[in-house]
Design a protein around this motif. Sequence first.
Motif, PDB file in Angstrom:
ATOM      1  N   SER A 286     -41.967 -28.297 -12.338  1.00 42.80           N
ATOM      2  CA  SER A 286     -42.415 -28.644 -10.986  1.00 42.80           C
ATOM      3  C   SER A 286     -43.433 -27.626 -10.478  1.00 42.80           C
ATOM      4  N   ALA A 287     -43.205 -26.358 -10.806  1.00 46.71           N
ATOM      5  CA  ALA A 287     -44.144 -25.313 -10.397  1.00 46.71           C
ATOM      6  C   ALA A 287     -45.498 -25.502 -11.077  1.00 46.71           C
TER       7      ALA A 287
ATOM      8  N   ARG B 246     -43.047 -31.598  -0.857  1.00 49.88           N
ATOM      9  CA  ARG B 246     -41.688 -31.879  -1.335  1.00 49.88           C
ATOM     10  C   ARG B 246     -41.768 -32.785  -2.558  1.00 49.88           C
ATOM     11  N   TYR B 247     -41.303 -32.272  -3.694  1.00 52.92           N
ATOM     12  CA  TYR B 247     -41.272 -33.053  -4.924  1.00 52.92           C
ATOM     13  C   TYR B 247     -39.845 -33.507  -5.210  1.00 52.92           C
TER      14      TYR B 247
ATOM     15  N   CYS C 120     -37.274 -26.859 -12.712  1.00 52.31           N
ATOM     16  CA  CYS C 120     -37.990 -25.939 -11.821  1.00 52.31           C
ATOM     17  C   CYS C 120     -39.347 -25.479 -12.360  1.00 52.31           C
TER      18      CYS C 120
ATOM     19  N   HIS D 221     -37.868 -29.965  -5.212  1.00 51.77           N
ATOM     20  CA  HIS D 221     -38.507 -28.658  -5.118  1.00 51.77           C
ATOM     21  C   HIS D 221     -39.444 -28.662  -3.919  1.00 51.77           C
ATOM     22  N   HIS D 222     -39.270 -27.646  -3.074  1.00 50.34           N
ATOM     23  CA  HIS D 222     -40.036 -27.534  -1.840  1.00 50.34           C
ATOM     24  C   HIS D 222     -41.000 -26.351  -1.945  1.00 50.34           C
TER      25      HIS D 222
ATOM     26  N   ASP E   3     -33.382 -34.039  -8.570  1.00 48.64           N
ATOM     27  CA  ASP E   3     -33.834 -32.696  -8.220  1.00 48.64           C
ATOM     28  C   ASP E   3     -34.870 -32.737  -7.105  1.00 48.64           C
TER      29      ASP E   3
ATOM     30  N   TYR F 206     -47.333 -28.191  -9.220  1.00 48.17           N
ATOM     31  CA  TYR F 206     -47.845 -27.645  -7.957  1.00 48.17           C
ATOM     32  C   TYR F 206     -49.093 -26.798  -8.193  1.00 48.17           C
TER      33      TYR F 206
END
Length: 212
Positions: free
Chosen positions: A102-103, A119-120, A99, A150-151, A148, A106
């Motif tokens: 991924s942030a 969408r990752y 998480c 992450h949206h 995984d 982004y």
Amino acid sequence: MDQTKNKDHRQIGQELDLFSFHDVAPGAVFWHPKGWLIYLALQDFIRGLLIKEGYTEISSPVMVKSDLFRKSGHWEHYKENIFSLDIEAESYSLKPMNCPESALIYSAKTRSYQDLPIRYSDFGILHRNELSGVLGGLFRVRQFTIDDAHHFVRPDQIQEEIHQLLLLITDFYKSFINPSSLLPNFIYLQCLTRQWAILKFGNKRKMTWKKP
């Protein structure tokens, strides 16, 4: 077939020469050639579903500074399950989840609301310091790969994103088990999402669902 049902999956894996476990790496899988082919085929199948649904695949480092998990809040709740080591007087950790990374991806550039949803997908290798007494074959391990997602969405997109994600999960499991067994779980998740939306937005946002 009846005999196979009664066998432990670790025994089946050994008999079919798919994978093995060794004392030098408790809680980690040694994939044999045939087992790895199955693993890659399953991963490719999942990847195909994700691409069709508009996901873009990312990858992030296995080891990062522990401060990242302190900042994300994971450290406070899960530090006993995070493998950490000191390098040049700084604390580093093997990532237990994707998480925060991924942030960071982004946030690497300026985004517009028009870019959303983003969408990752991530097939990241994770490590969690599970107690030796709870390790159990492929079901409870210390090293694993998670498919995984992450949206990053606007508030008005949340309902549809959750719904599409539930449909994606349902489509995946339909390929392996009886679809009728999925319906109760799908309805349950819909109800949870509806309750969350009411708490978050009140009754202003109309909740509509499509059948899986």
